[in-house]
Design a protein around this motif. Structure first.
Motif, PDB file in Angstrom:
ATOM      1  N   ARG A   2      15.865  14.185  28.489  1.00  0.00           N
ATOM      2  CA  ARG A   2      14.696  15.008  28.162  1.00  0.00           C
ATOM      3  C   ARG A   2      13.787  15.092  29.382  1.00  0.00           C
ATOM      4  O   ARG A   2      13.465  14.097  30.009  1.00  0.00           O
ATOM      5  N   LEU A  34      16.552  27.392  29.462  1.00  0.00           N
ATOM      6  CA  LEU A  34      16.237  25.990  29.185  1.00  0.00           C
ATOM      7  C   LEU A  34      16.470  25.590  27.737  1.00  0.00           C
ATOM      8  O   LEU A  34      16.704  24.418  27.459  1.00  0.00           O
ATOM      9  N   LYS A  35      16.327  26.556  26.826  1.00  0.00           N
ATOM     10  CA  LYS A  35      16.384  26.259  25.396  1.00  0.00           C
ATOM     11  C   LYS A  35      15.476  25.062  25.064  1.00  0.00           C
ATOM     12  O   LYS A  35      15.924  24.041  24.543  1.00  0.00           O
ATOM     13  N   PRO A  36      14.190  25.179  25.391  1.00  0.00           N
ATOM     14  CA  PRO A  36      13.293  24.037  25.224  1.00  0.00           C
ATOM     15  C   PRO A  36      13.054  23.681  23.766  1.00  0.00           C
ATOM     16  O   PRO A  36      13.094  24.543  22.881  1.00  0.00           O
ATOM     17  N   GLU A  37      12.801  22.386  23.534  1.00  0.00           N
ATOM     18  CA  GLU A  37      12.405  21.964  22.194  1.00  0.00           C
ATOM     19  C   GLU A  37      10.951  22.353  21.941  1.00  0.00           C
ATOM     20  O   GLU A  37      10.530  22.475  20.799  1.00  0.00           O
ATOM     21  N   PHE A  54      12.611  20.113  27.612  1.00  0.00           N
ATOM     22  CA  PHE A  54      13.998  20.515  27.401  1.00  0.00           C
ATOM     23  C   PHE A  54      14.949  19.383  27.744  1.00  0.00           C
ATOM     24  O   PHE A  54      14.563  18.390  28.383  1.00  0.00           O
TER      25      PHE A  54
END
Length: 99
Positions: A2, A34-37, A54
């Protein structure tokens, strides 16, 4: 692992990107790559600033995302590892058990 990516966009470069219409595309491209959280947008030190949390699978993920921040937004960019509460509990548990 992370990670948090922080990008600070200078005012003039940010204004140019808004006027040209490129700002939304740059941000959407970053989010897609990135497909971040989580992604947050704010001010820091008077600059437009974004934070992307991410999971970095490989360091090769960096150039495709970072270059647009550098070349198109003249942003100051940093990336560093971060933990959530579960990660902290595990790390502290390992520390306390001596492993």
């Amino acid at each position: 692992m992370r990670m948090v990516l922080k990008a600070q966009i200078p005012t003039e470069a940010g204004n140019d990107a808004l006027r040209s219409g490129s700002m939304p595309k740059i941000m959407e491209t970053a989010v897609a790559a990135l497909k971040p959280e989580a992604a947050y947008f704010t001010l820091d030190g008077g600059d437009r600033t974004c934070f992307f949390y991410f999971d970095m699978q490989q360091s090769s993920q960096m150039p495709p995302v970072l270059e647009s921040f550098f070349t198109e937004l003249h942003a100051k960019v940093s990336i560093q590892p971060v933990m959530n509460m579960d990660d902290l509990r595990i790390g502290l548990g390992d520390l306390m058990s001596g492993t």
